[in-house]
Design a protein around this motif. Structure first.
Motif, PDB file in Angstrom:
ATOM      1  N   LEU A  83       0.840  -1.193   0.000  1.00 41.02           N
ATOM      2  CA  LEU A  83       0.000   0.000   0.000  1.00 41.02           C
ATOM      3  C   LEU A  83       0.875   1.242   0.000  1.00 41.02           C
ATOM      4  N   GLY A  84       0.704   2.064  -1.022  1.00 42.15           N
ATOM      5  CA  GLY A  84       1.372   3.357  -1.081  1.00 42.15           C
ATOM      6  C   GLY A  84       0.386   4.441  -0.682  1.00 42.15           C
ATOM      7  N   ILE A  85       0.775   5.270   0.259  1.00 38.24           N
ATOM      8  CA  ILE A  85      -0.092   6.363   0.708  1.00 38.24           C
ATOM      9  C   ILE A  85       0.603   7.675   0.402  1.00 38.24           C
ATOM     10  N   SER A  86      -0.048   8.483  -0.427  1.00 43.65           N
ATOM     11  CA  SER A  86       0.475   9.813  -0.750  1.00 43.65           C
ATOM     12  C   SER A  86      -0.164  10.825   0.187  1.00 43.65           C
ATOM     13  N   GLY A  87       0.669  11.484   0.982  1.00 42.09           N
ATOM     14  CA  GLY A  87       0.184  12.469   1.942  1.00 42.09           C
ATOM     15  C   GLY A  87       0.136  13.877   1.398  1.00 42.09           C
ATOM     16  N   SER A  88       0.188  14.024   0.089  1.00 39.57           N
ATOM     17  CA  SER A  88       0.147  15.364  -0.494  1.00 39.57           C
ATOM     18  C   SER A  88      -1.295  15.816  -0.728  1.00 39.57           C
ATOM     19  N   PRO A  89      -1.587  17.081  -0.442  1.00 41.08           N
ATOM     20  CA  PRO A  89      -2.918  17.600  -0.745  1.00 41.08           C
ATOM     21  C   PRO A  89      -3.080  17.940  -2.228  1.00 41.08           C
ATOM     22  N   ARG A  90      -1.993  17.821  -2.990  1.00 46.56           N
ATOM     23  CA  ARG A  90      -2.032  18.149  -4.418  1.00 46.56           C
ATOM     24  C   ARG A  90      -1.505  16.982  -5.244  1.00 46.56           C
ATOM     25  N   LYS A  91      -1.898  16.937  -6.501  1.00 46.21           N
ATOM     26  CA  LYS A  91      -1.369  15.919  -7.413  1.00 46.21           C
ATOM     27  C   LYS A  91      -0.121  16.510  -8.051  1.00 46.21           C
ATOM     28  N   MET A  92       0.991  16.306  -7.373  1.00 43.88           N
ATOM     29  CA  MET A  92       2.254  16.881  -7.834  1.00 43.88           C
ATOM     30  C   MET A  92       3.352  15.837  -7.685  1.00 43.88           C
ATOM     31  N   ALA A  93       4.529  16.272  -7.315  1.00 44.42           N
ATOM     32  CA  ALA A  93       5.717  15.422  -7.281  1.00 44.42           C
ATOM     33  C   ALA A  93       5.574  14.225  -6.349  1.00 44.42           C
ATOM     34  N   THR A  94       5.000  14.410  -5.171  1.00 48.43           N
ATOM     35  CA  THR A  94       4.918  13.319  -4.195  1.00 48.43           C
ATOM     36  C   THR A  94       4.147  12.139  -4.760  1.00 48.43           C
ATOM     37  N   GLU A  95       2.994  12.409  -5.309  1.00 49.97           N
ATOM     38  CA  GLU A  95       2.175  11.329  -5.868  1.00 49.97           C
ATOM     39  C   GLU A  95       2.864  10.688  -7.073  1.00 49.97           C
ATOM     40  N   HIS A  96       3.520  11.510  -7.879  1.00 52.40           N
ATOM     41  CA  HIS A  96       4.244  10.985  -9.044  1.00 52.40           C
ATOM     42  C   HIS A  96       5.380  10.056  -8.613  1.00 52.40           C
ATOM     43  N   ILE A  97       6.190  10.497  -7.670  1.00 52.71           N
ATOM     44  CA  ILE A  97       7.334   9.697  -7.228  1.00 52.71           C
ATOM     45  C   ILE A  97       6.869   8.429  -6.524  1.00 52.71           C
ATOM     46  N   LEU A  98       5.803   8.518  -5.754  1.00 57.76           N
ATOM     47  CA  LEU A  98       5.239   7.323  -5.139  1.00 57.76           C
ATOM     48  C   LEU A  98       4.789   6.348  -6.222  1.00 57.76           C
ATOM     49  N   GLY A  99       4.167   6.861  -7.263  1.00 53.17           N
ATOM     50  CA  GLY A  99       3.744   6.009  -8.380  1.00 53.17           C
ATOM     51  C   GLY A  99       4.918   5.295  -9.030  1.00 53.17           C
ATOM     52  N   VAL A 100       6.031   5.997  -9.183  1.00 47.56           N
ATOM     53  CA  VAL A 100       7.243   5.386  -9.746  1.00 47.56           C
ATOM     54  C   VAL A 100       7.756   4.278  -8.825  1.00 47.56           C
TER      55      VAL A 100
END
Length: 122
Positions: free
Chosen positions: A3-20
């Motif tokens: 399970l990957g959890i992105s703690g960003s309130p925006r769809k930016m670098a954090t969500e992208h890097i987690l996806g990678v």
């Protein structure tokens, strides 16, 4: 499932890097799932002890989408942007609210490996 959890309130670098990172795990044969805090209505823990007595959180919000994923997960990747030298408020809220999961199933997080990704900007 990892399970990957992105703690960003925006769809930016954090969500992208987690996806990678999750894609790399998939290439190694792991099943993954990305849960984004972005756009979710998740309130802070009230530390009211309701969960200790009732084995569930009194606050009925979008955290109930995350609880079953936490129980099912075999491992975790937590990703957060760095705000004011710390994790995002969204990530902190999610971590605090796992208290209800532990109250319901005290061993639900034991022996589950985890890693963290912190994303700095500017």
């Amino acid at each position: 499932m990892i399970l990957g959890i992105s703690g960003s309130p925006r769809k930016m670098a954090t969500e992208h890097i987690l996806g990678v990172a999750l894609k790399m795990l998939e290439e190694k044969g792991f099943k993954t799932h990305l849960f984004a805090m972005r756009g979710k209505n998740i309130s802070p823990c009230r530390h009211c002890d309701y969960c200790l007595k009732n084995k569930e959180c009194i606050v009925k919000d979008d955290m109930y989408q995350l609880y079953p994923l936490i129980r099912e997960a075999e491992g975790f990747v937590l990703a957060t942007p760095v705000y004011n030298g710390s994790m995002s408020a969204q990530m902190k809220i999610a971590m605090d609210r796992t208290r209800a999961t532990l109250a319901a199933e005290p061993r639900s997080l034991r022996r589950k490996p985890g890693m963290a990704i912190a994303i700095g900007g500017d």
